[in-house]
Design a protein around this motif. Structure first.
Motif, PDB file in Angstrom:
ATOM      1  N   GLN A   1       0.845  -1.227   0.041  1.00  0.00           N
ATOM      2  CA  GLN A   1      -0.066  -0.169   0.043  1.00  0.00           C
ATOM      3  C   GLN A   1       0.849   1.205   0.066  1.00  0.00           C
ATOM      4  N   ASN A   2       1.829   1.132   0.583  1.00  0.00           N
ATOM      5  CA  ASN A   2       2.930   2.532   0.707  1.00  0.00           C
ATOM      6  C   ASN A   2       3.947   2.578  -0.298  1.00  0.00           C
ATOM      7  N   LEU A   3       3.630   1.668  -1.198  1.00  0.00           N
ATOM      8  CA  LEU A   3       4.515   1.817  -2.471  1.00  0.00           C
ATOM      9  C   LEU A   3       4.950   3.148  -3.087  1.00  0.00           C
ATOM     10  N   HIS A   4       5.885   3.489  -3.535  1.00  0.00           N
ATOM     11  CA  HIS A   4       6.002   4.879  -3.947  1.00  0.00           C
ATOM     12  C   HIS A   4       7.174   4.751  -5.063  1.00  0.00           C
ATOM     13  N   GLN A   5       7.112   6.164  -5.817  1.00  0.00           N
ATOM     14  CA  GLN A   5       7.909   6.065  -7.122  1.00  0.00           C
ATOM     15  C   GLN A   5       9.719   5.564  -6.671  1.00  0.00           C
ATOM     16  N   ALA A   6       9.830   5.981  -5.558  1.00  0.00           N
ATOM     17  CA  ALA A   6      11.117   5.776  -5.075  1.00  0.00           C
ATOM     18  C   ALA A   6      11.523   4.168  -5.193  1.00  0.00           C
ATOM     19  N   GLU A   7      10.799   3.366  -4.959  1.00  0.00           N
ATOM     20  CA  GLU A   7      11.082   1.984  -5.021  1.00  0.00           C
ATOM     21  C   GLU A   7      11.084   1.773  -6.524  1.00  0.00           C
ATOM     22  N   MET A   8      10.475   2.075  -7.220  1.00  0.00           N
ATOM     23  CA  MET A   8      10.561   2.001  -8.636  1.00  0.00           C
ATOM     24  C   MET A   8      11.843   2.430  -9.396  1.00  0.00           C
ATOM     25  N   ASP A   9      12.231   3.550  -8.895  1.00  0.00           N
ATOM     26  CA  ASP A   9      13.487   4.012  -9.613  1.00  0.00           C
ATOM     27  C   ASP A   9      14.474   3.099  -8.839  1.00  0.00           C
ATOM     28  N   PHE A  10      14.532   2.800  -7.787  1.00  0.00           N
ATOM     29  CA  PHE A  10      15.622   2.238  -7.116  1.00  0.00           C
ATOM     30  C   PHE A  10      15.975   1.034  -7.847  1.00  0.00           C
ATOM     31  N   ALA A  11      14.489   0.297  -7.991  1.00  0.00           N
ATOM     32  CA  ALA A  11      14.766  -1.178  -8.592  1.00  0.00           C
ATOM     33  C   ALA A  11      15.321  -0.958 -10.231  1.00  0.00           C
ATOM     34  N   LYS A  12      14.616   0.065 -10.636  1.00  0.00           N
ATOM     35  CA  LYS A  12      14.913   0.021 -12.288  1.00  0.00           C
ATOM     36  C   LYS A  12      16.342   0.423 -12.286  1.00  0.00           C
ATOM     37  N   GLU A  13      16.914   1.338 -11.448  1.00  0.00           N
ATOM     38  CA  GLU A  13      18.432   1.823 -11.562  1.00  0.00           C
ATOM     39  C   GLU A  13      19.408   0.700 -11.409  1.00  0.00           C
ATOM     40  N   ARG A  14      18.753  -0.473 -10.815  1.00  0.00           N
ATOM     41  CA  ARG A  14      19.818  -1.536 -10.401  1.00  0.00           C
ATOM     42  C   ARG A  14      19.282  -2.865 -10.872  1.00  0.00           C
ATOM     43  N   LYS A  15      18.348  -2.857 -12.078  1.00  0.00           N
ATOM     44  CA  LYS A  15      17.686  -4.002 -12.669  1.00  0.00           C
ATOM     45  C   LYS A  15      17.159  -4.847 -11.946  1.00  0.00           C
ATOM     46  N   LEU A  16      16.400  -4.349 -10.894  1.00  0.00           N
ATOM     47  CA  LEU A  16      15.775  -5.301 -10.087  1.00  0.00           C
ATOM     48  C   LEU A  16      14.305  -5.266 -10.436  1.00  0.00           C
ATOM     49  N   LYS A  17      13.566  -6.093  -9.984  1.00  0.00           N
ATOM     50  CA  LYS A  17      12.074  -5.785  -9.752  1.00  0.00           C
ATOM     51  C   LYS A  17      11.710  -6.193  -8.459  1.00  0.00           C
ATOM     52  N   ILE A  18      10.499  -5.571  -8.174  1.00  0.00           N
ATOM     53  CA  ILE A  18       9.658  -6.030  -6.689  1.00  0.00           C
ATOM     54  C   ILE A  18       8.651  -6.839  -6.859  1.00  0.00           C
ATOM     55  N   ARG A  19       8.708  -7.722  -6.149  1.00  0.00           N
ATOM     56  CA  ARG A  19       7.677  -9.040  -6.033  1.00  0.00           C
ATOM     57  C   ARG A  19       7.110  -8.884  -4.917  1.00  0.00           C
TER      58      ARG A  19
ATOM     59  N   ALA B   1      10.267 -20.347   9.376  1.00  0.00           N
ATOM     60  CA  ALA B   1      10.033 -18.957   9.646  1.00  0.00           C
ATOM     61  C   ALA B   1       9.054 -18.561   8.293  1.00  0.00           C
ATOM     62  N   ALA B   2       8.046 -17.987   8.468  1.00  0.00           N
ATOM     63  CA  ALA B   2       6.914 -17.365   7.340  1.00  0.00           C
ATOM     64  C   ALA B   2       6.802 -16.044   7.357  1.00  0.00           C
ATOM     65  N   PHE B   3       6.472 -15.543   6.017  1.00  0.00           N
ATOM     66  CA  PHE B   3       6.319 -14.288   6.057  1.00  0.00           C
ATOM     67  C   PHE B   3       5.904 -13.904   4.659  1.00  0.00           C
ATOM     68  N   VAL B   4       5.138 -12.607   4.358  1.00  0.00           N
ATOM     69  CA  VAL B   4       4.744 -12.262   3.092  1.00  0.00           C
ATOM     70  C   VAL B   4       5.227 -10.790   2.926  1.00  0.00           C
ATOM     71  N   ILE B   5       5.854 -10.248   2.258  1.00  0.00           N
ATOM     72  CA  ILE B   5       6.686  -9.137   2.015  1.00  0.00           C
ATOM     73  C   ILE B   5       6.937  -8.683   0.722  1.00  0.00           C
ATOM     74  N   PRO B   6       7.087  -7.371   0.100  1.00  0.00           N
ATOM     75  CA  PRO B   6       7.705  -7.031  -0.913  1.00  0.00           C
ATOM     76  C   PRO B   6       9.149  -7.377  -1.018  1.00  0.00           C
ATOM     77  N   THR B   7       9.430  -8.020  -2.080  1.00  0.00           N
ATOM     78  CA  THR B   7      10.936  -8.153  -2.147  1.00  0.00           C
ATOM     79  C   THR B   7      11.679  -7.953  -3.372  1.00  0.00           C
ATOM     80  N   PHE B   8      12.797  -7.371  -3.369  1.00  0.00           N
ATOM     81  CA  PHE B   8      13.449  -6.855  -4.516  1.00  0.00           C
ATOM     82  C   PHE B   8      13.943  -8.346  -5.165  1.00  0.00           C
TER      83      PHE B   8
END
Ligand SMILES: NC(=O)c1ccc[n+]([C@@H]2O[C@H](COP(=O)([O-])OP(=O)(O)OC[C@H]3O[C@@H](n4cnc5c(N)ncnc54)[C@H](OP(=O)(O)O)[C@@H]3O)[C@@H](O)[C@H]2O)c1
Length: 415
Positions: free
Chosen positions: A221-239, A253-260
């Motif tokens: 929900q708090n995703l921001h353009q900053a994450e997209m820029d960060f990922a793209k600049e480093r050839k990563l994606k967020i899942r 251990a178990a979790f659900v979390i946005p992940t680069f």
């Protein structure tokens, strides 16, 4: 099969109609839908009115039925229907992941008590055959982890924002219009739907019951353009990754979390509404399924497979729970995280260590840090504050005090 299989349905929405259509098109499958229980008497239906009933007991008390299939959107009512049917010794199939995950222990006990078959392949990642695989193929092999993308709506949003530069709200609106997202999208984008599926999968993969509210769940929900820029600049994606992982011989251990993720990660290639599940076995190595995680026909196809299995009296044996493993759920592990925040004060309550500044994005600071999953769970309310966003970096080969690449224009020296 000589005699016609007589089926009672609960629900005639996206899944119910998808299944009905599949049953009609599968003419070698000798079945008859005897009645369909729904809620709204005024809704226009695509079938004659005499097919529908509004009192659940008209179906539950029909002794002619071989099989009850529950596909309704009311979690509490679904539980009442499924438990009543199981107590009557009926074979039951359900698609209701939230209901199953929240009541797993009680449903497991009922199956043992009444020796009945309760199947729910459709509840975990739609068309992907994960539960029966875990039950039958990986029933003996110790597993290291099961992970993947378990929610199509959040993956659709992440894909559209990244690939087509849509805003978060535009992508969410599209997902809703296409029928991927729930009307209340919190279940999807908050990670709760994925946590429900993960909870069910854990029981079959590791033999441990972990209620979904104990799984650390953090959404986009708090995703921001900053994450997209960060990922793209480093050839990563967020899942949006859902993961259950053995952290020692007897701990999980178990979790659900946005992940680069980088190009070496199979999640990198799963786009739009698709789901994926990966099973990592001690001896087999890694196996991956990728497919449609929702929708009338894909979900209906998983139910069709359960119907077919119930014809030969198939039941889950919960072998890992019954015979093999004695694994304790314990989220006392450290994750490497990406954290975006406005001021260091906003982090003070969070117990996040070794913060290494990486970049600036407008008013925001972006850092790598180390956090204990248990602590993150305790401070979940603060993490939901819109000025903070975290994502997992643990699967990238980085040291916390290193920079991920030299490309960003606003790169800062480590501090
Ligand atoms: N959609 C998917 O792709 C998908 C995938 C996997 C699992 N599931 C799960 O499958 C279930 C159904 O999902 P859906 O997408 O088909 O939902 P949906 O399109 O909203 O349809 C829900 C159906 O449930 C009926 N219903 C609701 N409350 C009821 C009650 N108290 N008594 C009898 N019927 C009731 C509704 O009746 P009316 O027709 O009268 O409104 C409707 O037919 C949910 O648990 C969902 O999480 C969905």
């Amino acid at each position: 099969m000589k005699r016609k299989l007589k089926i009672g349905l609960f629900g005639f929405g996206c899944v119910g109609q998808g299944l009905y259509d599949i049953l009609c098109k599968n003419d070698h499958f000798n079945s008859e839908v005897v009645g369909i229980c729904v809620k709204d008497r005024n809704k226009k239906r695509t079938l004659p009115p005499e097919m529908f009933v509004y009192d659940k007991w008209e179906i539950l008390n029909n002794d002619d039925l071989d099989l009850i299939i529950e596909m309704i959107s009311d979690t509490e009512e679904a539980y009442k229907i499924v438990t009543a049917a199981l107590k009557k010794g009926k074979k039951v199939i359900s698609a209701s992941k939230k209901m199953i995950a929240q009541n797993f222990e009680a449903l497991y006990t009922l199956q043992k008590q009444y020796h009945c078959s309760f199947l729910y392949e459709a509840a975990c990642c739609g068309s992907i055959p994960i539960i029966r695989n875990l039950e039958e193929y990986f029933d003996n092999e110790p597993l290291k982890s099961v992970y993947g993308i378990f929610n199509g709506s959040s993956n659709y949003i992440l894909s559209k924002v990244y690939n087509e530069n849509l805003s978060y709200s535009e992508a969410l609106k599209q997902a809703q219009e296409l029928g991927f997202a729930e009307l209340d999208p919190t279940l999807d984008v908050g990670g709760y739907d994925a946590a429900n599926k993960l909870s069910i999968i854990i029981a079959h993969a590791f033999g441990t019951i972990v209620p979904p509210d104990q799984i650390f769940t953090y959404g986009i929900q708090n995703l921001h353009q900053a994450e997209m820029d960060f990922a793209k600049e480093r050839k990563l994606k967020i899942r949006m990754q859902a993961k259950a992982v053995k952290t020692s011989q007897e701990k999980l251990a178990a979790f659900v979390i946005p992940t680069f993720v980088d190009v070496e990660n199979p999640l990198y290639y799963v786009e739009n509404e698709l789901n994926t599940t990966l099973i990592e076995g001690r001896f087999s190595g890694q196996q991956q399924f990728k497919g449609k995680g929702a929708g009338g026909h894909p979900t209906g196809s998983a139910i069709l497979s359960d119907i077919s299995a119930s014809l030969y009296h198939y039941k889950y044996e919960y072998k890992k729970m019954e015979y093999h493993e004695n694994i304790i759920f314990d989220n006392d592990i450290k994750l490497k995280i990406y954290i975006r925040y406005r001021s260091k004060e906003s982090l003070s309550a969070l117990d996040i260590n070794h913060i290494h500044l990486q970049a600036k994005h407008g008013d925001y600071q972006i850092a790598f840090a180390e956090a204990n999953l248990q602590n993150l769970a305790e401070f979940k309310d603060q993490l939901s504050h819109e000025d903070i966003f975290i994502a997992d970096l643990s699967n990238l080969k980085i040291k916390l005090d290193s920079t991920l690449s030299t490309s960003p224009s606003e790169y800062l020296q480590n501090v």
